[in-house]
Design an enzyme around this catalytic site. Structure first.
Site, mmCIF file in Angstrom:
data_model
loop_
_atom_site.group_PDB
_atom_site.id
_atom_site.type_symbol
_atom_site.label_atom_id
_atom_site.label_comp_id
_atom_site.label_asym_id
_atom_site.label_seq_id
_atom_site.Cartn_x
_atom_site.Cartn_y
_atom_site.Cartn_z
ATOM 1 N N LYS A 108 3.695 8.660 -6.616
ATOM 2 C CA LYS A 108 3.613 7.852 -5.384
ATOM 3 C C LYS A 108 2.384 8.290 -4.626
ATOM 4 C CE LYS A 108 6.704 5.342 -3.826
ATOM 5 N NZ LYS A 108 7.018 3.937 -3.973
ATOM 6 N N GLY A 231 16.811 -7.554 6.588
ATOM 7 C CA GLY A 231 15.408 -7.701 6.169
ATOM 8 C C GLY A 231 15.278 -8.955 5.330
ATOM 9 N N GLY A 233 12.325 -10.176 4.023
ATOM 10 C CA GLY A 233 10.980 -10.193 3.460
ATOM 11 C C GLY A 233 11.083 -10.524 1.979
ATOM 12 N N ASN A 234 10.167 -9.985 1.204
ATOM 13 C CA ASN A 234 10.133 -10.308 -0.227
ATOM 14 C C ASN A 234 11.472 -9.988 -0.909
ATOM 15 O OD1 ASN A 234 9.805 -9.082 -3.066
ATOM 16 N ND2 ASN A 234 8.107 -10.507 -2.912
ATOM 17 N N GLY A 236 14.518 -9.101 0.389
ATOM 18 C CA GLY A 236 15.695 -9.715 0.995
ATOM 19 C C GLY A 236 15.814 -11.190 0.627
HETATM 20 P P1 NAD Z 1 8.600 -6.893 3.281
HETATM 21 O O1 NAD Z 1 7.606 -6.320 4.205
HETATM 22 O O2 NAD Z 1 8.281 -8.130 2.533
HETATM 23 O O3 NAD Z 1 9.966 -7.194 4.085
HETATM 24 C C1 NAD Z 1 10.562 -6.292 4.939
HETATM 25 C C2 NAD Z 1 11.393 -7.093 5.924
HETATM 26 O O4 NAD Z 1 12.125 -6.191 6.751
HETATM 27 C C3 NAD Z 1 10.577 -7.975 6.862
HETATM 28 O O5 NAD Z 1 11.158 -9.259 6.865
HETATM 29 C C4 NAD Z 1 10.751 -7.316 8.234
HETATM 30 O O6 NAD Z 1 10.798 -8.274 9.266
HETATM 31 C C5 NAD Z 1 12.117 -6.686 8.055
HETATM 32 N N1 NAD Z 1 12.369 -5.609 9.017
HETATM 33 C C6 NAD Z 1 11.530 -4.671 9.499
HETATM 34 N N2 NAD Z 1 12.172 -3.895 10.387
HETATM 35 C C7 NAD Z 1 13.455 -4.334 10.442
HETATM 36 C C8 NAD Z 1 14.590 -3.952 11.168
HETATM 37 N N3 NAD Z 1 14.564 -2.940 12.023
HETATM 38 N N4 NAD Z 1 15.735 -4.665 10.985
HETATM 39 C C9 NAD Z 1 15.796 -5.689 10.133
HETATM 40 N N5 NAD Z 1 14.732 -6.100 9.419
HETATM 41 C C10 NAD Z 1 13.576 -5.432 9.582
HETATM 42 O O7 NAD Z 1 9.001 -5.705 2.297
HETATM 43 P P2 NAD Z 1 9.758 -5.816 0.902
HETATM 44 O O8 NAD Z 1 8.752 -5.816 -0.189
HETATM 45 O O9 NAD Z 1 10.767 -6.890 0.978
HETATM 46 O O10 NAD Z 1 10.475 -4.392 0.831
HETATM 47 C C11 NAD Z 1 11.673 -4.141 1.556
HETATM 48 C C12 NAD Z 1 12.167 -2.745 1.222
HETATM 49 O O11 NAD Z 1 12.414 -2.647 -0.178
HETATM 50 C C13 NAD Z 1 11.170 -1.615 1.551
HETATM 51 O O12 NAD Z 1 11.926 -0.507 1.986
HETATM 52 C C14 NAD Z 1 10.546 -1.299 0.206
HETATM 53 O O13 NAD Z 1 10.111 0.055 0.142
HETATM 54 C C15 NAD Z 1 11.730 -1.521 -0.726
HETATM 55 N N6 NAD Z 1 11.321 -1.831 -2.088
HETATM 56 C C16 NAD Z 1 10.526 -2.883 -2.352
HETATM 57 C C17 NAD Z 1 10.174 -3.179 -3.653
HETATM 58 C C18 NAD Z 1 9.314 -4.374 -3.976
HETATM 59 O O14 NAD Z 1 9.136 -4.642 -5.174
HETATM 60 N N7 NAD Z 1 8.835 -5.118 -3.002
HETATM 61 C C19 NAD Z 1 10.625 -2.356 -4.708
HETATM 62 C C20 NAD Z 1 11.468 -1.279 -4.410
HETATM 63 C C21 NAD Z 1 11.811 -1.026 -3.088
#
Ligand code: NAD
Length: 423
Positions: A108, A231, A233-234, A236
């Site tokens: 990482k 959440g 985002g991607n 969720g």
């Molecule tokens: P993203 O930035 O696309 O989405 C994150 C979402 O969380 C956003 O919609 C944001 O508005 C929301 N958010 C932020 N603070 C918040 C709060 N206090 N309450 C509720 N919602 C809140 O990120 P992502 O790629 O969807 O990743 C989400 C999580 O999953 C992260 O912790 C990331 O480390 C983990 N993750 C992602 C991947 C991946 O492939 N994208 C892989 C493994 C783990």
């Protein structure tokens, strides 16, 4: 407890357990192999800002373990990145790739920066400076970075360009042809630069596959099983889409501002459209609007935290009504909260299994790049489904064989055993 403290405690507990089941097991030797990264790289990167002033940023790469294959893990840009955080996250990646049974290790990296404070040209300079610094330490058989928090396929594109320039320079210095494949050195790339179909949806889809397997194992009546997603985002969004397609009822989604709740089920496509159009969750529609944190304690069968780490705490754990938590974010259940959730008999599906879909498709991207191929989306998704199912079944079998372990401990012990078996 800090992320590194939690990671170390989990490792030591796993080693103690292995020693309790096998008196010949050398916990001290295993600890010296696994408690620290094989290599921790750190530097300060200096770039010239648009104003003409210079600015320096701390940068890191933790290469935790390569016994099962090259280091694999993302690069995050965030003000809280530090040496402890990257070490903890790289250890988590070693366990994740082992649980998913991928021939990869754990790494990482990151830069201590708030990328929102940089212009696009400044962000590009910083990304390129990072790749230039890291270039001698990465490669398809050495270390394969990917996007993470606040980094994306465009940033990977800049990094590959810088890495390819390093390879050209080195080959002219050594008077040898370039023998390294720059595309297979990064994953999460744009499709036009060797990215894989299905990467965007991989983590959310992987989580939905795991939840479906949990439902089958526990004989849930799916149309009645309600899901709340923190959440949108991607991860969720794709998790919501694929759980709804698998006949679960998504009753709540949230972002940092609010929670949308409808016990009859939400119209996710409409909500996503509104979010795409305005950048925010809508405030009007067929739902009740609640406070952002209410998502944690809502009346739903499954809680899927898909935003940040440490959101389920000692303070709110007792109010969690969901009987299952599927950890889509990394470390959403704080270690202090876990004991009370276990007492409440809440099933926690650990992050190293639940969100392994992303690294699994990253592995498929690497395989495609190494073999000079590009698979269609059905091929990628079928292989993801096969890998996640195998990982889930291995975890279930291990839990049944080791009933004194919590679900998370079972995943960590399983991973530690696999890494040690390769050492
Ligand atoms: P993203 O930035 O696309 O989405 C994150 C979402 O969380 C956003 O919609 C944001 O508005 C929301 N958010 C932020 N603070 C918040 C709060 N206090 N309450 C509720 N919602 C809140 O990120 P992502 O790629 O969807 O990743 C989400 C999580 O999953 C992260 O912790 C990331 O480390 C983990 N993750 C992602 C991947 C991946 O492939 N994208 C892989 C493994 C783990």
């Amino acid at each position: 407890m800090s992320a590194l403290g939690t990671a170390q405690t989990q490792l030591q507990a796993a080693l103690e357990y292995l020693q309790s089941t096998d008196t010949t097991f050398d916990a001290d030797q295993a600890s010296s192999l696994l408690s620290k990264p094989e290599q921790l790289l750190q530097t300060e990167l200096t770039i010239t800002l648009d104003s003409g002033k210079k600015a320096s940023f701390k940068a890191y790469r933790s290469q935790h373990n390569s016994q099962r294959g090259p280091y694999k893990g993302g690069i995050r840009f965030h003000p809280e990145v530090d040496a402890q955080e990257v070490q903890a996250l790289s250890m988590g990646m070693t366990w994740k790739t082992a649980v998913a049974d991928l021939p990869l290790g754990g790494g990482k990296g990151g830069i201590q920066v708030d990328p929102k404070k940089l212009s696009q040209p400044e962000l590009e300079k910083l990304s390129r400076a990072y790749a230039k610094w890291l270039a001698p330490y990465i490669g398809p058989w050495q270390d394969i970075p990917a996007p993470d928090i606040n980094t994306n396929s465009q940033i990977m594109g800049w990094m590959i360009a810088e890495y390819a320039a390093y390879l050209r320079q080195r080959s002219s210095q050594l008077k040898l042809p370039i023998s390294t494949n720059p595309l297979a050195t990064f994953t999460g790339k744009p499709l036009s630069q060797g990215g894989s179909e299905g990467r965007d949806e991989a983590t959310g889809l992987g989580g939905a596959i795991i939840l479906d397997l949990v439902a089958a194992a526990l004989n849930w009546k799916k149309p009645d099983t309600t899901v709340a997603i923190q959440g949108f985002g991607n991860v969720g969004w794709w998790f919501g889409k694929h759980t709804a397609a698998r006949n679960f009822k998504v009753v709540a989604v949230s972002d940092s501002k609010q929670t949308l709740f409808n016990p009859q089920g939400l119209a996710l496509d409409e909500i996503l459209k509104a979010k795409k159009d305005t950048g925010k969750l809508p405030t009007k529609g067929s739902f009740e609007v609640l406070a952002a944190d209410d998502i944690i304690t809502l009346d739903a069968d499954v809680l899927a935290p898909a935003a940040l780490g440490g959101v389920i705490t000692q303070q709110n754990a007792a109010q969690v009504k969901a009987k299952t938590i599927i950890e889509l974010a990394n470390g959403p259940v704080a270690s202090e909260a876990e004991a009370s959730l276990l007492k409440q008999e809440t099933l926690i599906v650990p992050d190293i299994l639940a969100n392994a879909g992303g690294v699994t498709v990253s592995w498929l991207e690497w395989v495609q790049n190494l073999s000079g191929d590009h698979w269609d989306s059905t091929t990628v998704i079928n292989r993801l489904e096969q890998k996640m199912t195998q990982a889930f079944n291995n975890w279930q079998d291990f839990r049944h064989a080791h009933p004194s372990l919590s679900p998370r401990q079972a995943a960590v012990v399983l991973a530690v055993q696999k890494v040690l078996a390769a050492s």
